[in-house]
Design a protein around this motif. Structure first.
Motif, PDB file in Angstrom:
ATOM      1  N   ARG A 169      -1.078   0.365  -1.926  1.00  0.00           N
ATOM      2  CA  ARG A 169      -2.545   0.446  -1.765  1.00  0.00           C
ATOM      3  C   ARG A 169      -2.943   0.475  -0.280  1.00  0.00           C
ATOM      4  O   ARG A 169      -3.931   1.099   0.103  1.00  0.00           O
ATOM      5  CB  ARG A 169      -3.262  -0.634  -2.564  1.00  0.00           C
ATOM      6  N   GLN A 212       5.140  -1.003   5.916  1.00  0.00           N
ATOM      7  CA  GLN A 212       3.848  -0.311   5.973  1.00  0.00           C
ATOM      8  C   GLN A 212       3.933   1.025   6.704  1.00  0.00           C
ATOM      9  O   GLN A 212       3.204   1.957   6.373  1.00  0.00           O
ATOM     10  CB  GLN A 212       2.795  -1.215   6.623  1.00  0.00           C
ATOM     11  N   ASP A 255       9.380   1.127  17.997  1.00  0.00           N
ATOM     12  CA  ASP A 255       9.588  -0.239  17.505  1.00  0.00           C
ATOM     13  C   ASP A 255      10.549  -0.900  18.491  1.00  0.00           C
ATOM     14  O   ASP A 255      11.585  -0.321  18.818  1.00  0.00           O
ATOM     15  CB  ASP A 255      10.214  -0.211  16.087  1.00  0.00           C
ATOM     16  N   THR A 281      -8.266  -1.871   9.066  1.00  0.00           N
ATOM     17  CA  THR A 281      -8.225  -2.482   7.738  1.00  0.00           C
ATOM     18  C   THR A 281      -7.522  -3.834   7.816  1.00  0.00           C
ATOM     19  O   THR A 281      -6.444  -3.943   8.396  1.00  0.00           O
ATOM     20  CB  THR A 281      -7.557  -1.551   6.703  1.00  0.00           C
TER      21      THR A 281
HETATM   22  N1  LIG Z   1      -4.255  -4.424   6.428  1.00  0.00           N
HETATM   23  C1  LIG Z   1      -3.600  -4.634   5.315  1.00  0.00           C
HETATM   24  O1  LIG Z   1      -4.120  -4.433   4.210  1.00  0.00           O
HETATM   25  C2  LIG Z   1      -2.180  -5.082   5.377  1.00  0.00           C
HETATM   26  C3  LIG Z   1      -1.389  -5.067   4.220  1.00  0.00           C
HETATM   27  C4  LIG Z   1      -0.048  -5.440   4.320  1.00  0.00           C
HETATM   28  C5  LIG Z   1       0.471  -5.834   5.537  1.00  0.00           C
HETATM   29  N2  LIG Z   1      -0.350  -5.877   6.638  1.00  0.00           N
HETATM   30  C6  LIG Z   1       0.179  -6.286   7.951  1.00  0.00           C
HETATM   31  O2  LIG Z   1       0.810  -5.131   8.521  1.00  0.00           O
HETATM   32  C7  LIG Z   1       1.836  -5.547   9.408  1.00  0.00           C
HETATM   33  C8  LIG Z   1       3.116  -4.767   9.108  1.00  0.00           C
HETATM   34  O3  LIG Z   1       3.557  -5.096   7.804  1.00  0.00           O
HETATM   35  P1  LIG Z   1       4.996  -4.644   7.290  1.00  0.00           P
HETATM   36  O4  LIG Z   1       5.105  -5.131   5.889  1.00  0.00           O
HETATM   37  O5  LIG Z   1       5.233  -3.217   7.601  1.00  0.00           O
HETATM   38  O6  LIG Z   1       5.933  -5.554   8.249  1.00  0.00           O
HETATM   39  P2  LIG Z   1       7.463  -5.340   8.592  1.00  0.00           P
HETATM   40  O7  LIG Z   1       7.974  -6.674   9.010  1.00  0.00           O
HETATM   41  O8  LIG Z   1       8.143  -4.606   7.470  1.00  0.00           O
HETATM   42  O9  LIG Z   1       7.453  -4.360   9.863  1.00  0.00           O
HETATM   43  C9  LIG Z   1       6.831  -4.714  11.075  1.00  0.00           C
HETATM   44  C10 LIG Z   1       7.534  -3.978  12.213  1.00  0.00           C
HETATM   45  O10 LIG Z   1       6.746  -4.116  13.409  1.00  0.00           O
HETATM   46  C11 LIG Z   1       7.643  -4.138  14.484  1.00  0.00           C
HETATM   47  N3  LIG Z   1       6.991  -4.563  15.718  1.00  0.00           N
HETATM   48  C12 LIG Z   1       6.729  -5.815  16.143  1.00  0.00           C
HETATM   49  N4  LIG Z   1       6.121  -5.752  17.360  1.00  0.00           N
HETATM   50  C13 LIG Z   1       5.976  -4.433  17.667  1.00  0.00           C
HETATM   51  C14 LIG Z   1       5.400  -3.725  18.778  1.00  0.00           C
HETATM   52  N5  LIG Z   1       4.869  -4.372  19.819  1.00  0.00           N
HETATM   53  N6  LIG Z   1       5.426  -2.363  18.761  1.00  0.00           N
HETATM   54  C15 LIG Z   1       5.964  -1.698  17.717  1.00  0.00           C
HETATM   55  N7  LIG Z   1       6.528  -2.310  16.649  1.00  0.00           N
HETATM   56  C16 LIG Z   1       6.523  -3.672  16.628  1.00  0.00           C
HETATM   57  C17 LIG Z   1       8.762  -5.053  13.987  1.00  0.00           C
HETATM   58  O11 LIG Z   1       9.947  -4.912  14.776  1.00  0.00           O
HETATM   59  C18 LIG Z   1       8.932  -4.548  12.545  1.00  0.00           C
HETATM   60  O12 LIG Z   1       9.904  -3.531  12.465  1.00  0.00           O
HETATM   61  C19 LIG Z   1       1.959  -7.057   9.246  1.00  0.00           C
HETATM   62  O13 LIG Z   1       1.249  -7.696  10.295  1.00  0.00           O
HETATM   63  C20 LIG Z   1       1.271  -7.326   7.924  1.00  0.00           C
HETATM   64  O14 LIG Z   1       0.732  -8.617   7.845  1.00  0.00           O
HETATM   65  C21 LIG Z   1      -1.648  -5.499   6.575  1.00  0.00           C
END
Ligand SMILES: NC(=O)c1ccc[n+]([C@@H]2O[C@H](COP(=O)([O-])OP(=O)(O)OC[C@H]3O[C@@H](n4cnc5c(N)ncnc54)[C@H](O)[C@@H]3O)[C@@H](O)[C@H]2O)c1
Length: 320
Positions: free
Chosen positions: A110, A138, A159, A290
């Protein structure tokens, strides 16, 4: 009282990305028209972590659900996931529970679908190059969703964990007819070559310099969901048309906006409902923030349950 139990793989089978994007269009249209009941999410803290309580009810979709998301960072030391999510679907006519499902995968679909919807509405039609900040769950969901609404020819990945970037690059290149994939050495290399920038990171401070954005870029920012976490800098926000999933939620929770005292120009639902024009020129930078709202989960889960019943997915348990 019977309840259907659905796993992550059931959800994947029931909810293709193209359908999820259309569902999200309906969610944000209802939200902007005042036809969705979405209390700000509750936060339940323990000594070890926090659990978010996310209820929602959508009038037109007749979807009602409560999602629970637990973020327990010390779980990594125990060999357990740090983020877990589950969801209970309720019948809006009776309040009875109808289904219980894994919701981490549902959240990925979603959220990616919502980012894809924002690209459909706000990115330039000829947008071809996508920069991914973060190479996690994500980033993958967003790339899939953007691929539904635009012809992606080039993907730039940044990353700081090189292995994560390499793994994602390999995955993309193994697909049929893959786009060109570049692992960027610096944030500037990724941003300055992109038409669409996705920030899907766990970073607490801005991941690129907003001065490096090209005119006409669309930015999708999903990482920050707390007032003290700023994934995108003030320069980006000041240069952009600022569009939010929910004005109320983003102004309460999104550090990207709160840290620089910025306002929201439009909700994405206002653009869908044509009460706001959205992008007005090819040079305009658009920024979609978002934080995630429970209405997305309720609509996605109701669809999963409908398809699961049709296809006989999951297991039905009698609770009485
Ligand atoms: N807005 C929403 O609805 C929503 C929904 C789900 C998750 N999220 C948020 O989205 C974010 C990502 O979620 P995910 O499940 O993909 O996490 P994930 O842990 O699978 O991936 C996050 C990635 O970000 C990388 N990272 C960290 N610092 C960085 C930087 N400065 N530059 C580039 N990359 C960097 C990490 O190394 C990791 O590979 C989290 O903060 C999560 O809480 C938001």
């Amino acid at each position: 009282m019977k309840i259907r139990m659905l796993s992550a793989s059931d959800i994947g089978a029931a909810l293709p990305m193209s359908r999820a994007i259309e569902l999200m269009r309906g969610v944000f249209s209802q939200l902007a028209a005042g036809k969705a009941e979405v209390p700000l999410r509750g936060r339940l803290y323990s000594e070890k972590g926090v659990t978010l309580l996310m209820p929602a009810y959508l009038q037109e979709s007749q979807a009602m659900a409560v999602k629970l998301v637990s973020i327990y960072n010390h779980n990594a030391e125990l060999g357990l996931p740090t983020v877990t999510a589950t969801l209970l679907v309720l019948d809006p006519q009776t309040g009875l529970p109808q289904a219980f499902m894994e919701a981490h995968h549902l959240t990925a679909i979603r959220t990616g679908a919502t980012g894809g919807l924002s690209a459909d509405l706000l990115a330039r039609k000829e947008a071809r190059a996508v920069a991914l900040f973060g190479a996690g769950v994500q980033a993958r969901a967003h790339l899939e969703a953007i691929g539904v609404v635009r012809d992606v020819e080039r993907v730039l990945i940044y990353d700081p964990v090189r292995k994560a970037a390499d793994t994602l690059a390999d995955e993309i290149m193994r697909r049929p007819d893959p786009p060109e994939v570049v692992i960027a050495a610096t944030p500037k290399e990724a941003v300055s070559a992109a038409d669409i920038v996705v920030t899907a990171t766990t970073a607490k401070t801005p991941v690129f310099d907003g001065n490096d954005l090209r005119p006409g870029t669309h930015v999708i920012a999903i990482g920050s969901f707390s007032p003290d976490v700023q994934e995108v800098d003030a320069t980006t926000v000041y240069r952009s048309l600022v569009v939010a999933d929910s004005r109320e939620a983003c102004l309460a929770e999104a550090g990207d906006l709160i840290e620089c005292g910025a306002d929201v120009d439009a909700e994405i639902g206002e653009i869908i409902n044509k009460t706001h024009p959205g992008r007005t020129s090819d040079e305009q930078i658009t920024y979609f923030k978002t934080v995630g709202i429970a209405a997305q989960d309720a609509a996605a889960a109701a669809e999963v349950l409908k398809v699961a019943k049709e296809k006989g997915l999951g297991q039905v348990v009698d609770l009485t």
